[in-house]
Design a protein around this motif. Structure first.
Motif, PDB file in Angstrom:
ATOM      1  N   PHE A   1       0.847  -1.188   0.000  1.00 46.60           N
ATOM      2  CA  PHE A   1       0.000   0.000   0.000  1.00 46.60           C
ATOM      3  C   PHE A   1       0.890   1.248   0.000  1.00 46.60           C
ATOM      4  CE2 PHE A   1      -2.407  -3.325   2.223  1.00 46.60           C
ATOM      5  CZ  PHE A   1      -3.560  -3.344   1.460  1.00 46.60           C
ATOM      6  N   PHE A   2       0.607   2.150  -0.935  1.00 46.69           N
ATOM      7  CA  PHE A   2       1.318   3.428  -0.976  1.00 46.69           C
ATOM      8  C   PHE A   2       0.324   4.544  -0.649  1.00 46.69           C
ATOM      9  CE2 PHE A   2       3.923   0.753  -3.788  1.00 46.69           C
ATOM     10  CZ  PHE A   2       5.205   1.020  -3.311  1.00 46.69           C
ATOM     11  N   PRO A   3       0.125   4.821   0.640  1.00 48.61           N
ATOM     12  CA  PRO A   3      -0.798   5.895   1.022  1.00 48.61           C
ATOM     13  C   PRO A   3      -0.076   7.246   0.940  1.00 48.61           C
ATOM     14  CG  PRO A   3       0.150   4.903   2.981  1.00 48.61           C
ATOM     15  CD  PRO A   3       0.739   4.153   1.792  1.00 48.61           C
ATOM     16  N   PRO A   4      -0.830   8.347   1.079  1.00 46.45           N
ATOM     17  CA  PRO A   4      -0.147   9.633   1.261  1.00 46.45           C
ATOM     18  C   PRO A   4       0.737   9.537   2.509  1.00 46.45           C
ATOM     19  CG  PRO A   4      -2.524   9.937   1.006  1.00 46.45           C
ATOM     20  CD  PRO A   4      -2.290   8.465   1.146  1.00 46.45           C
ATOM     21  N   ALA A   5       1.848  10.254   2.525  1.00 44.93           N
ATOM     22  CA  ALA A   5       2.808  10.110   3.630  1.00 44.93           C
ATOM     23  C   ALA A   5       2.163  10.336   4.993  1.00 44.93           C
ATOM     24  CB  ALA A   5       3.975  11.072   3.435  1.00 44.93           C
ATOM     25  N   LEU A   6       1.200  11.266   5.067  1.00 45.96           N
ATOM     26  CA  LEU A   6       0.588  11.554   6.372  1.00 45.96           C
ATOM     27  C   LEU A   6      -0.264  10.388   6.870  1.00 45.96           C
ATOM     28  CD1 LEU A   6      -0.365  15.313   5.936  1.00 45.96           C
ATOM     29  CD2 LEU A   6       1.365  14.359   7.470  1.00 45.96           C
ATOM     30  N   SER A   7      -0.604   9.461   6.007  1.00 45.78           N
ATOM     31  CA  SER A   7      -1.410   8.304   6.407  1.00 45.78           C
ATOM     32  C   SER A   7      -0.568   7.043   6.597  1.00 45.78           C
ATOM     33  CB  SER A   7      -2.499   8.040   5.352  1.00 45.78           C
ATOM     34  OG  SER A   7      -3.323   9.173   5.207  1.00 45.78           O
ATOM     35  N   LEU A   8       0.740   7.169   6.418  1.00 43.72           N
ATOM     36  CA  LEU A   8       1.603   5.982   6.515  1.00 43.72           C
ATOM     37  C   LEU A   8       1.489   5.309   7.886  1.00 43.72           C
ATOM     38  CD1 LEU A   8       3.861   4.164   5.321  1.00 43.72           C
ATOM     39  CD2 LEU A   8       5.515   5.811   6.247  1.00 43.72           C
ATOM     40  N   GLY A   9       1.533   6.106   8.958  1.00 41.55           N
ATOM     41  CA  GLY A   9       1.487   5.534  10.309  1.00 41.55           C
ATOM     42  C   GLY A   9       0.225   4.715  10.519  1.00 41.55           C
ATOM     43  N   ALA A  10      -0.896   5.236  10.046  1.00 45.59           N
ATOM     44  CA  ALA A  10      -2.166   4.524  10.223  1.00 45.59           C
ATOM     45  C   ALA A  10      -2.161   3.215   9.441  1.00 45.59           C
ATOM     46  CB  ALA A  10      -3.324   5.412   9.763  1.00 45.59           C
ATOM     47  N   VAL A  11      -1.556   3.229   8.263  1.00 47.95           N
ATOM     48  CA  VAL A  11      -1.495   2.005   7.449  1.00 47.95           C
ATOM     49  C   VAL A  11      -0.570   0.980   8.106  1.00 47.95           C
ATOM     50  CG1 VAL A  11      -0.699   1.067   5.234  1.00 47.95           C
ATOM     51  CG2 VAL A  11      -2.157   3.101   5.292  1.00 47.95           C
ATOM     52  N   VAL A  12       0.577   1.435   8.576  1.00 53.74           N
ATOM     53  CA  VAL A  12       1.515   0.503   9.226  1.00 53.74           C
ATOM     54  C   VAL A  12       0.842  -0.149  10.433  1.00 53.74           C
ATOM     55  CG1 VAL A  12       3.691   0.382  10.531  1.00 53.74           C
ATOM     56  CG2 VAL A  12       3.583   1.678   8.382  1.00 53.74           C
ATOM     57  N   GLU A  13       0.123   0.652  11.194  1.00 53.68           N
ATOM     58  CA  GLU A  13      -0.577   0.103  12.361  1.00 53.68           C
ATOM     59  C   GLU A  13      -1.627  -0.926  11.925  1.00 53.68           C
ATOM     60  OE1 GLU A  13      -1.878   3.235  15.007  1.00 53.68           O
ATOM     61  OE2 GLU A  13      -3.294   1.827  15.921  1.00 53.68           O
ATOM     62  N   ALA A  14      -2.336  -0.618  10.852  1.00 51.30           N
ATOM     63  CA  ALA A  14      -3.397  -1.521  10.387  1.00 51.30           C
ATOM     64  C   ALA A  14      -2.826  -2.822   9.812  1.00 51.30           C
ATOM     65  CB  ALA A  14      -4.253  -0.813   9.338  1.00 51.30           C
ATOM     66  N   LEU A  15      -1.576  -2.794   9.345  1.00 50.71           N
ATOM     67  CA  LEU A  15      -0.978  -4.025   8.802  1.00 50.71           C
ATOM     68  C   LEU A  15      -0.839  -5.078   9.895  1.00 50.71           C
ATOM     69  CD1 LEU A  15       1.909  -2.646   6.522  1.00 50.71           C
ATOM     70  CD2 LEU A  15      -0.321  -3.537   5.795  1.00 50.71           C
ATOM     71  N   ALA A  16      -0.653  -4.620  11.115  1.00 49.32           N
ATOM     72  CA  ALA A  16      -0.611  -5.510  12.291  1.00 49.32           C
ATOM     73  C   ALA A  16       0.300  -6.718  12.068  1.00 49.32           C
ATOM     74  CB  ALA A  16      -2.032  -5.956  12.650  1.00 49.32           C
TER      75      ALA A  16
END
Ligand code: PEP
Length: 253
Positions: A40-55
């Motif tokens: 997933f390549f989200p906008p940089a400001l959403s990276l943290g939320a994506v990393v957390e969701a990857l679990a």
């Protein structure tokens, strides 16, 4: 087994809340499979939320859409590869056509960025592709090879082998007009030949196709042996269409 790559470029869409929710929904509805991975390549400001969701899911990863080549310093507004790595990214897109054609990124700059990405321990996904007028003028091969030469400048063979290339004809991005599977495969063969001369003997490059990939055309595109995966923009923004793409069967592999 080489895993097929399904990469989602969300461009400037999905803030942290929407990005995290989308990844959680996709991963809840898609069980890990040995033959494919999602990035997933989200906008940089959403990276943290994506990393957390990857679990910690081992079949999924996150990346940034862009980095500056310097690691830190007085570069207001930029993000760097080491900071992206610290924030949990493992991939970085480089040379997306929107960076090249809307922000004036040059081949030389893509080379600097690829080197910075590798130095930070991230995996680069280098995008190359011709404009419509370049294709019509029969210049596709020349343009793509020039972009490869610039983007992979200064790398030794082992480093070059770590780069995933995404062939994205500019005329196919966001237009609803995809390259035919045969046309995409033909350009992939050109890229693969070039990479074979610049990587260690026996290594097999991973080359993705991007440009209006959809649930309707993914099967025909991925049936081509040449395609090691897809890079998807618009159709990756919603769980339904993305799930249909990542569930695409690849018979015989
Ligand atoms: C992209 O942004 O890399 C892309 C391929 O977009 P789309 O799938 O919308 O054409």
């Amino acid at each position: 087994m080489t895993r097929a790559i399904f990469a989602a470029n969300w461009k400037l869409n999905h803030g942290p809340a929407a990005a995290g929710a989308l990844v959680r929904e996709v991963l809840a509805r898609f069980q890990p499979r040995a033959d494919r991975e999602q990035i997933f390549f989200p906008p940089a400001l959403s990276l943290g939320a994506v990393v957390e969701a990857l679990a910690g899911r081992r079949d999924a990863a996150a990346g940034v859409q862009h980095v500056y080549w310097e690691p830190k310093g007085a570069f207001t507004g930029e993000i760097s590869a080491p900071l992206a790595a610290e924030a949990g990214a493992t991939w970085a897109l480089v040379g997306h056509s929107e960076r090249r054609h809307k922000f004036g990124e040059t081949d030389e700059e893509t080379g600097r960025k690829v080197r910075a990405v590798l130095a930070a321990g991230l995996a680069p996904m280098l995008c190359v592709g011709e404009l419509l007028e370049e294709r019509r003028a029969g210049r596709t091969e020349e343009v793509v090879l020039r972009q490869l030469t610039g983007g992979l400048a200064g790398l030794d063979a082992a480093a070059t082998a770590r780069v995933v290339v995404a062939y994205e004809p500019v005329w196919a991005i966001g237009t609803g007009v995809n390259a035919t599977p045969a046309d995409a495969a033909a350009v992939h063969r050109t890229i693969r030949r070039w990479l074979a001369d610049h990587t260690p003997p026996g290594s097999r490059a991973r080359i993705l196709y991007g440009g209006s990939v959809s649930p309707e055309n993914a099967a025909a595109l991925l049936a081509e042996e040449e395609l090691d995966g897809v890079l998807v923009g618009g159709a990756s923004l919603k769980a339904e269409s993305w799930l249909r793409i990542i569930e695409t069967a690849r018979p015989g592999r």
